[in-house]
Structure formats: C-alpha cells, structure tokens
Design a protein around this motif. Structure first.
Motif, PDB file in Angstrom:
ATOM      1  N   LYS A  78      49.636 116.356  16.514  1.00 59.50           N
ATOM      2  CA  LYS A  78      48.454 116.603  17.327  1.00 59.50           C
ATOM      3  C   LYS A  78      47.293 117.042  16.443  1.00 59.50           C
ATOM      4  CE  LYS A  78      50.419 117.722  21.840  1.00 59.50           C
ATOM      5  NZ  LYS A  78      50.610 118.791  22.858  1.00 59.50           N
TER       6      LYS A  78
ATOM      7  N   THR B 243      53.189 117.793  18.483  1.00 53.97           N
ATOM      8  CA  THR B 243      53.165 116.338  18.313  1.00 53.97           C
ATOM      9  C   THR B 243      52.839 115.662  19.630  1.00 53.97           C
ATOM     10  OG1 THR B 243      55.556 116.250  18.714  1.00 53.97           O
ATOM     11  CG2 THR B 243      54.824 116.294  16.399  1.00 53.97           C
ATOM     12  N   GLU B 244      52.427 114.411  19.535  1.00 52.82           N
ATOM     13  CA  GLU B 244      52.205 113.599  20.723  1.00 52.82           C
ATOM     14  C   GLU B 244      53.017 112.318  20.619  1.00 52.82           C
ATOM     15  OE1 GLU B 244      48.002 113.325  20.558  1.00 52.82           O
ATOM     16  OE2 GLU B 244      47.983 111.686  19.087  1.00 52.82           O
TER      17      GLU B 244
ATOM     18  N   THR C  18      53.577 108.399  22.385  1.00 53.01           N
ATOM     19  CA  THR C  18      53.128 107.349  23.293  1.00 53.01           C
ATOM     20  C   THR C  18      54.076 106.169  23.182  1.00 53.01           C
ATOM     21  OG1 THR C  18      51.644 106.435  21.602  1.00 53.01           O
ATOM     22  CG2 THR C  18      50.702 108.000  23.167  1.00 53.01           C
TER      23      THR C  18
ATOM     24  N   TYR D 268      54.874 108.423  17.402  1.00 50.09           N
ATOM     25  CA  TYR D 268      54.742 109.871  17.262  1.00 50.09           C
ATOM     26  C   TYR D 268      53.651 110.179  16.251  1.00 50.09           C
ATOM     27  CZ  TYR D 268      59.486 109.705  19.207  1.00 50.09           C
ATOM     28  OH  TYR D 268      60.590 109.440  19.990  1.00 50.09           O
TER      29      TYR D 268
ATOM     30  N   GLU E 235      54.881 120.780  21.395  1.00 47.21           N
ATOM     31  CA  GLU E 235      53.538 121.334  21.306  1.00 47.21           C
ATOM     32  C   GLU E 235      52.738 120.765  20.136  1.00 47.21           C
ATOM     33  OE1 GLU E 235      51.842 123.344  23.340  1.00 47.21           O
ATOM     34  OE2 GLU E 235      53.530 123.109  24.730  1.00 47.21           O
TER      35      GLU E 235
ATOM     36  N   ARG F 128      59.851 114.009  16.062  1.00 50.52           N
ATOM     37  CA  ARG F 128      58.691 114.874  16.305  1.00 50.52           C
ATOM     38  C   ARG F 128      58.475 115.866  15.159  1.00 50.52           C
ATOM     39  NH1 ARG F 128      56.034 115.109  21.281  1.00 50.52           N
ATOM     40  NH2 ARG F 128      56.926 113.911  22.997  1.00 50.52           N
TER      41      ARG F 128
END
Length: 320
Positions: A73, A49-50, A52, A70, A47, A103
C-alpha cells in the motif's frame, strides 16, 4: 525405497505425522482442490498490502486467464515484479493459495507479485498451462505502466509444479524472444518426467508427501501419456531441454529427502555448465513441502535464503 524417517529433521516430524499417506487419483482431486489455504493471512499483512484480481487475455483460442496482483500500500514508482506460478503437481492448487506468503513478501521486498491461475490437468493437457502462463506474463509486460511495474525487473518464481512451469516458461521466453526475464526462482521444481522411470532411483528421496506414485499421476495427467517416453517437450519438462544457455540468473532450492532432489541438482549443474549464474541450496532433513512447518529452524533458514536471493536479484536487475 529405503525407510528415511531417521533422516528427517526432528523439528519437521510433527508436520510429517500430520500428513497421512494417500494415493493421488482423479477421484480425490475435487477434495484436494476444495481444501482451504493452509495458512491464514495475518491482519497486519492485510493492512500493509492491497490485492486485486483480473481476467487477462489467454492464449489464442483459449479462455481468459485469471491473475491475482499484490502490491504494498502506498508504493510509488515502478516496482520490481515477481510473476508467481503455484504448485500442486500440475493437477491442483490456485493463484490465491499463497496469499499468506505473498502479502508479506510484497510488503517486505517492496515489489509487485502477480500470481497466475493457469488451467489444471488432467482436464487441460500440455501445453495449456504453460501457454496460460506465457499469455499472463506477456500481459504483465504489456501493461507494465498501468501496473506500476518496471519491465527490466520482472522475474519468475514457482514451487514444485509451479517451479517446473517457471523453468519451462524461462525456456519459452528465451526461445520466443518477445521480452526478457531478470531471474528465475525455483523451489523444489518438478522438471523431469524421467524421474518416474529412473533405473536407479534415489533410495532415500521421495518417501514423504510427494511420492513416486503421485509423481507418476501428475506427469501422466499433464502429458496425457505415460511419463518418461520419447518426444516430451522441454516446455513440459524443462530438464528435457537440449540447451540451457541464455537463461536468466537462477535460484534452485530443494530438500535432501525431496523426490526432485536429483533432477534439481542435475539441472543446476547443467545451468552452471551453460554459463548461467546459479545459487543452489539443499536443506538437510527436509522433504517436499517442508516449509509447511514455518517455525522449524530449517524452514526459517529456507525463508531467509529465498527472501535474500529475491532481493539481490531485483537489485541487480535495477543496476542493469
């Protein structure tokens, strides 16, 4: 080798008993590489962190290199960046294998983490892996604006073989002088192939997890030759470097029962004599991979120490 179980931290014994002895060979590599990550990702870390993935230009004439990125967010402004290199004896492991650790680290330290998918041995010998890392690190600096990364606060981190690659990468960055690093953070780094042929090996180090047999296999796989011989590049085995001056502030942590104990202590001592700031930790009763028991007291202390050191290194880089 003298039996060392009586020296193991009692809280680590359940972990030790869960890891069966094994011989590392090419035949077992497919099984090792297909194993799922040891730890699941916590829902709260998903929730906050993002993540790609990207394919970035590799070394000249080589394939592209995968990276996993990482970020916390909602983070704004240029962030400090940890360029992470995974462990696995140079022969296994993956860039996503530390997602459960990366994360929360990105969220709690307020940083970007870029993990690199370098090519593994023995399919790719030296210098393939280190050149993959250099190419991916160069991409981070070149794309710092797009990534939202502060190029003055980029450091490198790795564990075991990843720590060995990080140490070698710091030497390569110093010598090629294309850019500079804020720090290097090395967790029981695998930096000296000569440990395989030591005339007087440590009698209590290396009985568990990463053994002399595994070490021999890992180094031979990377080098394509028997370890411990003449002419090994410092960009393969950082302890071979003749000069250690000009390297970034360094953190080194290892366990008192880790096979890499003495090579890591020797490297720390040489760095200090070269005028490099060094923070050194030796965790009593700890063997290679001891953090796989995260609830053990010694593992909690090691996690606390590594987070504090990373936060300090990034803060000092921000101050210039």
């Amino acid at each position: 080798m003298t039996a060392s179980r009586h020296l193991v931290d009692p809280e680590l014994l359940p972990l030790l008993d869960s890891i069966p002895p094994f011989e590392l060979t090419e035949a077992v590599l497919p099984m090792m590489r297909s194993r799922p990550a040891r730890f699941p990702v916590a829902p709260e870390d998903l929730e906050r962190t993002e993540m790609t993935t990207r394919q970035v230009p590799g070394p000249d004439g080589a394939p592209e290199v995968g990276v996993v990125i990482y970020r916390p967010k909602g983070a704004t402004g240029p962030l400090p960046c940890i360029f992470h290199i995974h462990g696995g004896g140079y022969v296994t492991g993956s860039a996503t294998g530390n997602e459960a650790a990366h994360r929360p680290m990105a969220a709690e330290l307020g940083c970007c983490i870029v993990s690199v998918e370098y090519r593994l041995a023995p399919e790719t010998r030296f210098p393939g892996a280190i050149e993959d890392c250099y190419a991916a690190l160069g991409w981070v600096f070149a794309q710092a604006g797009e990534l939202g990364v502060d190029p003055a606060r980029v450091g490198i981190m790795g564990e075991s073989a990843g720590g060995g690659l990080a140490a070698a990468l710091a030497l390569l960055v110093r010598d090629r002088a294309d850019y500079s690093l804020a720090f290097q953070h090395l967790i029981y780094p695998m930096i000296d192939d000569r440990t395989c042929v030591a005339a007087d090996p440590h009698p209590y180090a290396g009985e568990f997890v990463w053994t002399p047999q595994a070490n021999q296999f890992g180094w031979a796989s990377l080098l394509g030759a028997a370890p411990g011989g003449e002419g090994v590049s410092p960009y393969a085995a950082a302890a071979r470097a003749e000069r250690l001056d000009g390297l970034p502030p360094t953190y080194i942590a290892t366990g008192s029962l880790d096979l890499f104990l003495e090579e890591d202590l020797a490297y720390a001592q040489r760095l200090l004599r070269a005028g490099v700031p060094v923070e050194l930790h030796v965790y009593p009763g700890a063997f290679h991979g001891f953090q796989w028991a995260p609830e053990a007291g010694v593992s909690r202390i090691a996690a606390r120490d590594t987070r504090a050191a990373l936060a300090k290194a990034m803060a000092q880089a921000a101050r210039g």
